[in-house]
Design an enzyme around this catalytic site. Structure first.
Site, short mmCIF file in Angstrom:
data_model
loop_
_atom_site.label_atom_id
_atom_site.label_comp_id
_atom_site.label_asym_id
_atom_site.label_seq_id
_atom_site.Cartn_x
_atom_site.Cartn_y
_atom_site.Cartn_z
N ARG A 133 -61.47 67.91 4.50
CA ARG A 133 -61.23 67.89 3.17
C ARG A 133 -60.98 66.57 2.72
O ARG A 133 -59.70 66.08 3.31
CB ARG A 133 -60.15 69.13 2.68
CG ARG A 133 -59.98 68.99 0.89
CD ARG A 133 -58.93 70.08 0.71
NE ARG A 133 -58.67 69.83 -0.70
CZ ARG A 133 -57.93 69.09 -1.34
NH1 ARG A 133 -57.19 68.33 -0.65
NH2 ARG A 133 -57.78 69.31 -2.77
N LYS A 173 -52.72 61.04 2.16
CA LYS A 173 -51.59 61.89 1.84
C LYS A 173 -50.21 61.01 2.13
O LYS A 173 -50.36 59.79 2.99
CB LYS A 173 -51.63 63.01 2.66
CG LYS A 173 -52.43 64.16 2.12
CD LYS A 173 -52.24 65.67 2.63
CE LYS A 173 -53.01 66.61 1.69
NZ LYS A 173 -53.20 67.94 2.31
#
Ligand code: 7PJ
Length: 276
Positions: free
Chosen positions: A257, A223
């Protein structure tokens, strides 16, 4: 503690579950167009499973900040053929990453067992009716705003307690719509309506969410907050992603995840062995 997703059941404590990301979006910021074709996406998913992913999260809509919405038909065309291929292997646990109740319904009919709902802050109940009717697992993720607006100016007084309050409020709301608590996992939604300092504080405070007594899912893989903190461009964020994954596992998060399954499984298993 148990997490029930149709015919599947996860009993905790147990080794951290690694959820592998299967992107079918041509505009996805990490896999840009590489898995457009359902065969390729299916093959990628099987590779992630062989690397140790216990859940495969199949998504057909990019939710990167400011990304365009996709039509229901386009999303179905991307995800359903992949789910149909993978559903021939009943040992695989399939999750559908969608904001659309109609897509969730079709994905569950095609063989998915979990609805991963980044829009769990929704006001409409149709998604929860689908989850209640099917007995699917449900990932209830925190987001401030929508993917189109969320990064404009995220504001919190205390992000951890506000996310915690959201979890409690949603668990009650879900239960009032017939979704049992055993179906629900919670996710602080790293990067969804959060500034760098909010993401760091949520990760730092992960152990506080154990008070809610539900499995916690954490998604930090690749991210952009990693770049904001460390300057690492998208294809150089694996080390920081692994640091987040091992940290989350040691802080008691149950599901991680990630894009890089083999590397994450090795890192997390090592950290678990050390922490025992
Ligand atoms: C997440 C997600 C996350 C859950 C995405 C990306 C953006 N679902 N879908 N949690 N992130 N539950 O993978 O970078 O953090 S899409």
């Amino acid at each position: 503690m148990h997490w029930i997703a149709r015919e599947h059941q996860f009993n905790f404590p147990r080794p951290t579950i690694v959820m592998g990301i299967v992107n079918t979006t041509p505009d996805s910021f990490t896999d840009g167009g590489r898995f457009l074709n359902a065969d390729a996406a299916g093959a990628h998913a099987l590779r992630l499973a062989s690397e140790g992913a216990e859940i495969l999260d199949i998504g057909g809509e990019s939710t990167r900040p400011g990304s365009a919405e996709v039509s229901e038909q386009e999303e179905l065309d991307r995800v359903i053929p992949v789910i149909e291929r993978l559903a021939k292997r009943p040992e695989l646990v399939l999750s559908i990453d969608t904001q659309k109740p109609s897509v969730a319904r079709e994905a569950l009919a095609a063989g998915a067992s979990i609805v991963n709902d980044i829009a769990a802050n929704r006001s409409d109940a149709e998604m929860w009716q689908v989850v209640a009717e099917t007995g699917a697992g449900y990932v209830c993720m925190h987001m401030q705003g929508t993917p189109q607006t969320m990064q404009a100016n995220p504001e919190y007084e205390n992000v951890t307690s506000e996310v915690c309050d959201f979890f409690r409020e949603r668990l009650a709301l879900l239960s009032s719509h017939g979704v049992t608590t055993d179906q629900v996992a919670l996710d602080p939604g790293i990067g969804f309506g959060k500034g760098l300092e909010h993401n760091i504080k949520l990760l730092r405070d992960l152990n506080k969410f154990s008070l809610v007594e539900r499995p916690m899912l954490v998604g930090a893989s690749r991210k952009s907050f990693i770049e904001r903190l460390l300057g690492a461009p998208i294809d150089e964020r694996l080390p920081a992603s692994l640091a987040c994954a091992t940290w989350a596992a040691i802080q008691g998060s149950q599901i991680i995840r990630v894009h890089d399954v083999a590397e994450t499984v090795q890192a997390v298993r090592m950290a678990e062995a050390l922490a025992q």
